[in-house]
Design a protein around this motif. Sequence first.
Motif, PDB file in Angstrom:
ATOM      1  N   UNK A  13     -76.819 -16.312  58.500  1.00 39.28           N
ATOM      2  CA  UNK A  13     -76.912 -15.443  59.670  1.00 39.28           C
ATOM      3  C   UNK A  13     -77.562 -16.155  60.852  1.00 39.28           C
ATOM      4  N   UNK A  14     -78.676 -16.846  60.615  1.00 41.04           N
ATOM      5  CA  UNK A  14     -79.398 -17.475  61.721  1.00 41.04           C
ATOM      6  C   UNK A  14     -78.530 -18.504  62.427  1.00 41.04           C
ATOM      7  N   UNK A  15     -77.860 -19.359  61.664  1.00 43.86           N
ATOM      8  CA  UNK A  15     -77.017 -20.383  62.279  1.00 43.86           C
ATOM      9  C   UNK A  15     -75.839 -19.779  63.023  1.00 43.86           C
ATOM     10  N   UNK A  16     -75.180 -18.804  62.390  1.00 48.16           N
ATOM     11  CA  UNK A  16     -73.963 -18.229  62.977  1.00 48.16           C
ATOM     12  C   UNK A  16     -74.252 -17.342  64.185  1.00 48.16           C
ATOM     13  N   UNK A  17     -75.249 -16.451  64.038  1.00 49.81           N
ATOM     14  CA  UNK A  17     -75.415 -15.385  65.020  1.00 49.81           C
ATOM     15  C   UNK A  17     -76.553 -15.608  66.014  1.00 49.81           C
ATOM     16  N   UNK A  18     -77.452 -16.543  65.710  1.00 52.53           N
ATOM     17  CA  UNK A  18     -78.593 -16.775  66.594  1.00 52.53           C
ATOM     18  C   UNK A  18     -78.539 -18.165  67.229  1.00 52.53           C
TER      19      UNK A  18
END
Length: 337
Positions: A13-18
């Motif tokens: 999630x962190x890499x993709x969305x943030x």
Amino acid sequence: MTKVRLGIVGAGIASRELHLPALRKLDELYEITAVNSRTVEKAEDFARLVGTNPRIFRSYDDMLGSGEIDAVVLAVPISLNPGMIKRAVEAKVPVICEKPVAPNISAATEMLALSREAMVYIAENYRHIPVYREAAKMVSQGKIGRPVVFSWQKWVAFGRDNKYVQTGWRQSPKHIGGFISDGGVHDMAALRAVLGEVLEVSGFSARNFDFLGAEDTAIFNIRLESGVTGDYSVFYGSPVARNRLDIVGDEAMISIDKDMAELTISGNRKERILVNKSDGFVEEFRDFYRVLNGQKNVLGSVLEALKDLAIIEAGLLSSKERKIVGVGGLLMGSDLR
């Protein structure tokens, strides 16, 4: 400007969305040239999102030694942070790592020494969010007089189907307090930015839901070095959301609403200020670029991240042992002065 070649580790999630949306806004500073994740399939999916054909590495160590990256971005389960930071330092590759820096203070013992050997930047985006930076400025300028007391009420509407709750390593957390530390270090970073260093904590915590992995509720009574006292109350699994920090001075009160990027002063003077609404990631990666080019690492320093984590650990330890816990004692006890 010379572009920094980044290796991305972790395709969650962190890499993709943030991170990726922020890096796309900084394409004059960075290019993603390599990806590594737990499975090749996840790395391939992320590479397709990047869209510039970064090289996929099956091995983190091969990526570090490839010569194809100038720095590495770690967005992995918290328990893996210390070991993966150490391997980057040993490979002499600068690293920016998601918070918390470690699952607990004890596990972070080596981090300060490592950060003296190579560039280690802990990605605490709350230190970069404009609403907290503006609040810190207003408080320091005396807009509420002398700060006396604060209250932070945070209710997080996480249900069973929440994407963070569904993350496997969060369902069986190896980091203290589960979401209490995962999210709490953000809040402690903001609190310290606005009001200064924390001296001691007394707390209560509880686990009300089985699907959140660990404690989901905490109330920490906090005393700062300045003499300001207050409470931090957090509840994960709430049916309604709320996130507001109130600071009362001897002349007025300032209310900080992160989600609305709004500051409200009430009492002897009245003022309402809207600031740039940002999650802090663009500002964070811009600061990382400056540090890579020789600026002193202040906002992303390992010591700052350790101080954030130590406050949460002090509160959880207080709840367990039914005593007031000094934050400095935790840091000194782990030789992290």
